[in-house]
Write a protein that holds these residues in place. Structure first.
Motif, PDB file in Angstrom:
ATOM      1  N   PRO A   1     -17.077  30.034   0.097  1.00  0.00           N
ATOM      2  CA  PRO A   1     -17.972  28.978   0.574  1.00  0.00           C
ATOM      3  C   PRO A   1     -17.327  28.182   1.703  1.00  0.00           C
ATOM      4  O   PRO A   1     -16.131  27.871   1.674  1.00  0.00           O
ATOM      5  CB  PRO A   1     -18.173  28.102  -0.675  1.00  0.00           C
ATOM      6  CG  PRO A   1     -17.929  29.020  -1.827  1.00  0.00           C
ATOM      7  CD  PRO A   1     -16.864  29.959  -1.363  1.00  0.00           C
ATOM      8  N   GLY A   2     -18.129  27.884   2.715  1.00  0.00           N
ATOM      9  CA  GLY A   2     -17.653  27.058   3.817  1.00  0.00           C
ATOM     10  C   GLY A   2     -16.900  27.791   4.897  1.00  0.00           C
ATOM     11  O   GLY A   2     -16.407  27.175   5.837  1.00  0.00           O
TER      12      GLY A   2
ATOM     13  N   ASP B   1     -33.442  27.512   3.295  1.00  0.00           N
ATOM     14  CA  ASP B   1     -32.207  26.831   2.897  1.00  0.00           C
ATOM     15  C   ASP B   1     -31.306  27.774   2.103  1.00  0.00           C
ATOM     16  O   ASP B   1     -30.988  27.543   0.934  1.00  0.00           O
ATOM     17  CB  ASP B   1     -32.536  25.590   2.055  1.00  0.00           C
ATOM     18  CG  ASP B   1     -31.318  24.686   1.890  1.00  0.00           C
ATOM     19  OD1 ASP B   1     -30.393  24.761   2.726  1.00  0.00           O
ATOM     20  OD2 ASP B   1     -31.281  23.911   0.910  1.00  0.00           O
ATOM     21  N   PRO B   2     -30.836  28.848   2.739  1.00  0.00           N
ATOM     22  CA  PRO B   2     -30.111  29.886   2.015  1.00  0.00           C
ATOM     23  C   PRO B   2     -28.740  29.429   1.526  1.00  0.00           C
ATOM     24  O   PRO B   2     -28.116  28.531   2.109  1.00  0.00           O
ATOM     25  CB  PRO B   2     -29.974  31.006   3.051  1.00  0.00           C
ATOM     26  CG  PRO B   2     -29.999  30.294   4.365  1.00  0.00           C
ATOM     27  CD  PRO B   2     -30.957  29.161   4.182  1.00  0.00           C
ATOM     28  N   GLU B   3     -28.263  30.101   0.491  1.00  0.00           N
ATOM     29  CA  GLU B   3     -26.928  29.838  -0.037  1.00  0.00           C
ATOM     30  C   GLU B   3     -25.874  30.668   0.672  1.00  0.00           C
ATOM     31  O   GLU B   3     -24.682  30.369   0.594  1.00  0.00           O
ATOM     32  CB  GLU B   3     -26.888  30.151  -1.535  1.00  0.00           C
ATOM     33  CG  GLU B   3     -27.789  29.262  -2.373  1.00  0.00           C
ATOM     34  CD  GLU B   3     -27.716  29.602  -3.853  1.00  0.00           C
ATOM     35  OE1 GLU B   3     -26.818  30.383  -4.254  1.00  0.00           O
ATOM     36  OE2 GLU B   3     -28.552  29.092  -4.616  1.00  0.00           O
ATOM     37  N   VAL B   4     -26.297  31.735   1.332  1.00  0.00           N
ATOM     38  CA  VAL B   4     -25.409  32.635   2.077  1.00  0.00           C
ATOM     39  C   VAL B   4     -26.121  33.019   3.372  1.00  0.00           C
ATOM     40  O   VAL B   4     -27.342  33.205   3.372  1.00  0.00           O
ATOM     41  CB  VAL B   4     -25.101  33.925   1.271  1.00  0.00           C
ATOM     42  CG1 VAL B   4     -24.152  34.834   2.055  1.00  0.00           C
ATOM     43  CG2 VAL B   4     -24.527  33.597  -0.092  1.00  0.00           C
TER      44      VAL B   4
ATOM     45  N   ARG C   1     -21.748  26.289  12.302  1.00  0.00           N
ATOM     46  CA  ARG C   1     -20.650  25.438  11.844  1.00  0.00           C
ATOM     47  C   ARG C   1     -21.152  24.410  10.846  1.00  0.00           C
ATOM     48  O   ARG C   1     -20.493  24.146   9.832  1.00  0.00           O
ATOM     49  CB  ARG C   1     -20.023  24.743  13.053  1.00  0.00           C
ATOM     50  CG  ARG C   1     -18.773  23.922  12.765  1.00  0.00           C
ATOM     51  CD  ARG C   1     -17.586  24.825  12.505  1.00  0.00           C
ATOM     52  NE  ARG C   1     -17.376  25.095  11.084  1.00  0.00           N
ATOM     53  CZ  ARG C   1     -16.526  25.997  10.621  1.00  0.00           C
ATOM     54  NH1 ARG C   1     -15.845  26.754  11.457  1.00  0.00           N
ATOM     55  NH2 ARG C   1     -16.382  26.193   9.321  1.00  0.00           N
ATOM     56  N   ASP C   2     -22.323  23.838  11.107  1.00  0.00           N
ATOM     57  CA  ASP C   2     -22.894  22.854  10.174  1.00  0.00           C
ATOM     58  C   ASP C   2     -23.198  23.488   8.821  1.00  0.00           C
ATOM     59  O   ASP C   2     -22.954  22.883   7.773  1.00  0.00           O
ATOM     60  CB  ASP C   2     -24.167  22.242  10.758  1.00  0.00           C
ATOM     61  CG  ASP C   2     -23.882  21.278  11.902  1.00  0.00           C
ATOM     62  OD1 ASP C   2     -22.695  20.934  12.108  1.00  0.00           O
ATOM     63  OD2 ASP C   2     -24.837  20.896  12.595  1.00  0.00           O
ATOM     64  N   LYS C   3     -23.750  24.711   8.835  1.00  0.00           N
ATOM     65  CA  LYS C   3     -24.056  25.374   7.571  1.00  0.00           C
ATOM     66  C   LYS C   3     -22.773  25.666   6.793  1.00  0.00           C
ATOM     67  O   LYS C   3     -22.721  25.490   5.569  1.00  0.00           O
ATOM     68  CB  LYS C   3     -24.838  26.667   7.803  1.00  0.00           C
ATOM     69  CG  LYS C   3     -26.226  26.479   8.404  1.00  0.00           C
ATOM     70  CD  LYS C   3     -27.109  25.587   7.550  1.00  0.00           C
ATOM     71  CE  LYS C   3     -27.526  26.221   6.258  1.00  0.00           C
ATOM     72  NZ  LYS C   3     -28.463  25.374   5.475  1.00  0.00           N
ATOM     73  N   ALA C   4     -21.756  26.113   7.492  1.00  0.00           N
ATOM     74  CA  ALA C   4     -20.487  26.364   6.814  1.00  0.00           C
ATOM     75  C   ALA C   4     -19.903  25.065   6.262  1.00  0.00           C
ATOM     76  O   ALA C   4     -19.401  25.027   5.134  1.00  0.00           O
ATOM     77  CB  ALA C   4     -19.498  27.023   7.776  1.00  0.00           C
ATOM     78  N   ASP C   5     -19.989  23.996   7.027  1.00  0.00           N
ATOM     79  CA  ASP C   5     -19.455  22.710   6.571  1.00  0.00           C
ATOM     80  C   ASP C   5     -20.187  22.204   5.326  1.00  0.00           C
ATOM     81  O   ASP C   5     -19.629  21.412   4.555  1.00  0.00           O
ATOM     82  CB  ASP C   5     -19.541  21.670   7.683  1.00  0.00           C
ATOM     83  CG  ASP C   5     -18.549  21.929   8.818  1.00  0.00           C
ATOM     84  OD1 ASP C   5     -17.611  22.731   8.598  1.00  0.00           O
ATOM     85  OD2 ASP C   5     -18.721  21.363   9.906  1.00  0.00           O
ATOM     86  N   SER C   6     -21.420  22.668   5.133  1.00  0.00           N
ATOM     87  CA  SER C   6     -22.168  22.267   3.939  1.00  0.00           C
ATOM     88  C   SER C   6     -21.850  23.156   2.735  1.00  0.00           C
ATOM     89  O   SER C   6     -22.418  22.965   1.657  1.00  0.00           O
ATOM     90  CB  SER C   6     -23.673  22.303   4.226  1.00  0.00           C
ATOM     91  OG  SER C   6     -24.140  23.644   4.329  1.00  0.00           O
ATOM     92  N   GLY C   7     -20.941  24.125   2.924  1.00  0.00           N
ATOM     93  CA  GLY C   7     -20.527  24.975   1.820  1.00  0.00           C
ATOM     94  C   GLY C   7     -21.112  26.366   1.807  1.00  0.00           C
ATOM     95  O   GLY C   7     -20.877  27.136   0.872  1.00  0.00           O
TER      96      GLY C   7
END
Length: 298
Positions: free
Chosen positions: A26-27, A147-150, A173-179
């Motif tokens: 994650p992230g 709003d995917p988890e991956v 980058r924002d999606k990764a920063d959200s986990g």
């Protein structure tokens, strides 16, 4: 954690994947690179369940990927999977609903992502009337509206202008920063180097290297760049170095046999003024070439 564990795939007489293994926590933004036909798209299709692996397993949060988990993955294929005659907004809302999003939430997500990706004014246009770059933005919106988890993205930056590349980079980058774990393939290695936390290099269906760019550099010999007097005035008699290249006033040397950077600097200064001096850090393009070449010749 997204885990790709020992997957293999054969098409007739061609072994497309051999024991491909890596994980994306994650992230993390994971760059998946390789030449055409190396196995990137086949791997991604197996992650999504579009193809079935002959051996191995794909897991999300320690559970094998099934239909329910796939609904929580955002996927962007290299080939555009959009309905050309359908309006952008209607299409994105429809795709969100397929992932189980409520009508109100789907409309809100469509508004958010089309605005974020700079195509809000094109929501009423048919996809076929958009430029290739804007179609690419719609495709990314389609991967995000639920709003995917991956996130699994195959060549997401293809055909984008520099402004769009920066916008899309910021979104990832924002999606990764959200986990959210993000994996994407790309032939733009300078972009991969700048954006990704780790890189996986696949060649001939095999993972030949996985790690940060710094870790991939770890196997490189130590080299120095000297901008100053020509090397024939100072390098020829200096033990423990090899001249790698000379471009104008810039000389690149490789350290061997215990020579140090201070030895090189002192020798160069005896021959004249040194205007620049420092370690050479090979870019990902060079690391990629060396790793793939080593895999071929091994």
């Amino acid at each position: 954690m997204l885990e790709i564990d020992g997957i293999g795939k054969r098409f007739g007489q061609v072994q497309a994947l051999h024991d491909v293994t890596f994980a994306v926590p994650p992230g993390e933004i994971f760059g998946f690179v390789g030449s055409n036909g190396a196995g990137k798209t086949t791997t991604m299709r197996i992650v999504l369940g579009v193809l079935e692996a002959d051996v191995g397993e794909v897991r999300w949060k320690d559970a094998p990927i099934d239909a329910e988990i796939r609904r929580r993955i955002g996927y962007m294929p290299e080939e555009r999977g959009l309905y050309p005659k359908m309006k952008v907004g209607d299409q994105l809302e429809y795709l969100a609903r397929l992932h189980g999003v409520s009508p109100a939430a789907a409309r809100s997500a469509v508004e958010h992502w089309t605005t974020r990706l700079g195509i809000a004014e094109r929501r009423s246009d048919e996809v076929q009337k958009l430029s290739l770059g804007n179609q690419q933005r719609v495709q990314l919106s389609a991967a995000l509206v639920h709003d995917p988890e991956v996130l699994v993205l195959d060549e997401p930056f293809s055909g984008l202008d520099p402004t769009a590349v920066e916008v899309m980079s910021g979104v990832l980058r924002d999606k990764a920063d959200s986990g959210v774990p993000v994996i994407f393939s790309s032939h733009q290695l300078d972009l991969v180097e700048r954006l990704c936390d780790r890189v996986g290099i696949i060649s001939g269906g095999r993972m030949v290297a996985v790690g940060t760019v710094l870790e991939l550099r770890g196997g490189s010999t130590e080299q120095l760049d000297v901008v100053g007097p020509p090397p024939e005035r100072w390098a020829a008699g200096l033990p423990g170095i090899t001249v790698v290249s000379v471009e104008g006033a810039r000389t690149r040397v490789e350290l061997t046999d215990g020579a140090t950077d201070q030895d090189v600097l002192a020798a160069a200064l005896t021959a004249g003024p040194v205007h620049e001096f420092g370690r050479y850090r090979p870019p990902l393009t060079e690391l990629y070439r060396d790793v793939v070449t080593a895999g071929v010749t091994a």
